[in-house]
Design an enzyme around this catalytic site. Structure first.
Site, PDB file in Angstrom:
ATOM      1  N   LYS A 140      57.586  56.789  91.899  1.00 18.61           N
ATOM      2  CA  LYS A 140      57.667  57.145  90.474  1.00 18.61           C
ATOM      3  C   LYS A 140      58.940  56.572  89.861  1.00 18.61           C
ATOM      4  O   LYS A 140      60.047  56.831  90.364  1.00 18.61           O
ATOM      5  CB  LYS A 140      57.695  58.673  90.325  1.00 18.61           C
ATOM      6  CG  LYS A 140      56.407  59.359  90.764  1.00 18.61           C
ATOM      7  CD  LYS A 140      55.340  59.161  89.723  1.00 18.61           C
ATOM      8  CE  LYS A 140      54.102  59.996  90.027  1.00 18.61           C
ATOM      9  NZ  LYS A 140      53.054  59.769  89.021  1.00 18.61           N
ATOM     10  N   LYS A 244      41.458  59.980  88.544  1.00 15.12           N
ATOM     11  CA  LYS A 244      41.672  61.329  89.046  1.00 15.12           C
ATOM     12  C   LYS A 244      40.351  62.074  88.862  1.00 15.12           C
ATOM     13  O   LYS A 244      40.034  62.507  87.742  1.00 15.12           O
ATOM     14  CB  LYS A 244      42.786  62.018  88.258  1.00 15.12           C
ATOM     15  CG  LYS A 244      44.174  61.391  88.476  1.00 15.12           C
ATOM     16  CD  LYS A 244      45.186  62.018  87.543  1.00 15.12           C
ATOM     17  CE  LYS A 244      46.629  61.755  87.964  1.00 15.12           C
ATOM     18  NZ  LYS A 244      46.955  60.399  88.366  1.00 15.12           N
TER      19      LYS A 244
HETATM   20 MG   LIG Z   1      49.986  57.566  87.776  1.00 19.89          MG
END
Ligand SMILES: [Mg+2]
Length: 340
Positions: A140, A244
């Protein structure tokens, strides 16, 4: 056949807050569903909203659950509004778990990406993930000072063993100039792809960057909602689609969509408990194999171990997935839903 439906709200703290370009996130809230048939069988589903990724809010999901009829049949699934994709996912996966419990998964091994935290602790996390046997790491960025993050990128890439790959997830934090600096730094290195460089609604520069640089680009937040996913697929964008399943509405429709478009999906978690994670991984297991790791480095993210799937290690066997029991999740959730 009609079934009865109950729901409960849950709130669960993460072992460590997740720090991304969206901010710090310390606990997840969601809703568990339980469907019962007249033969005494039951199955669970999980509504795990992520409004920052374009899903419904928890309040909207709870309001929908509060309006449920006493019993539902399969046609009910088609009536769940498109604006409630997490509800659709939860009801459909619970319905299938109840009615098709023995439906076999394709037998295969699926590699899992390890999730590295933002900032300098990523270095030690990378070493641990490599020692555990992971070959894909996801990092990240877009959280701290950009130049410092790019210096860390060089360090991470230097430590990455041969044959391993790094995914870089900016969570929409960059502008065009920043994205160019990163793509220059990634050129020719073991970077699998750069994910969501620009904010939702400002993705247009990726079309140009796709032609300028060899590193692949991926979209996540921009394609989370089923309507947005469809729009990018119809447009014919040739990058990687991070999906997702818990946010993507009907799993059956999702799988049909990727079968009918020549598009590459990487399946990923929405920080679900064991119920939603198993259901989302089952969707990934039913999809055409891409050879890429799935983004479920979130397994084990909850402080209360009883909410987590068992640790599958760096590779997940679909046989292992099919055998997993649901655990005490229902008992741990609150029978009195929070006010919507
Ligand atoms: Mg992502």
């Amino acid at each position: 056949m009609s079934v009865r439906c109950e729901y409960r709200a849950y709130r669960a703290a993460f072992r460590q807050p997740l720090i991304t370009a969206h901010g710090a996130w310390a606990e997840r809230e969601g809703v568990l569903l339980r469907l019962h048939d007249d033969d005494g069988r039951s199955a669970l589903g999980e509504i795990a909203p992520l409004p920052a990724w374009g899903s419904e809010t928890l309040a909207a999901a709870l309001a929908f659950c509060a309006s449920l009829p006493p019993s539902i049949d399969e046609s009910f699934l088609q009536t769940i509004p498109a604006g409630l994709p997490c509800c659709r996912f939860a009801f459909e996966t619970a319905w299938d778990a109840l009615h098709r419990p023995a439906s076999p998964l394709p037998v295969r091994q699926i590699p899992l990406a390890a999730l590295l935290p933002a900032g300098p602790t990523a270095v030690a996390a990378l070493d641990r993930a490599v020692a555990r046997g992971h070959t894909t790491m996801k990092w990240k960025v877009g959280v701290g000072d950009d130049a410092a993050e790019r210096a860390l990128l060089a360090e991470l890439l230097d430590r990455l063993p041969s044959g391993s790959r790094l995914r870089v997830d900016a969570n929409g934090a960059w502008d065009l100039a920043t994205a160019r600096l990163w793509l220059e730094a990634c050129e020719g290195r073991a970077v699998e792809y750069i994910e969501q460089p620009f904010p939702v609604g400002h993705e247009e520069p990726i079309l140009q960057l796709d032609n300028e640089f060899s590193t692949r680009l991926a979209l996540d937040e921009s394609v989370s909602h089923p309507d947005d996913l469809r729009r990018w697929l119809d447009f014919g964008w040739g990058g990687i689609y991070v999906v997702k399943p818990a946010l993507a509405g009907s799993p059956r429709r999702l799988l049909r969509l990727f079968e009918s478009y020549e598009a590459e999906a990487v399946f990923s978690s929405a920080f679900e408990t064991a119920i939603g994670a198993k259901a989302a991984l089952t969707v990934a297991a039913r999809a055409e194999p891409s050879g890429r790791a799935v983004g479920f480095g979130t397994i084990g993210c909850f402080a209360d171990e009883r909410l987590n799937l068992p640790d599958p290690g760096p590779t997940l066997s679909t046989k292992w997935l099919a055998r997993l029991a649901s655990g005490p999740l229902w008992e741990l959730s609150s029978p009195v839903p929070r006010a919507a």
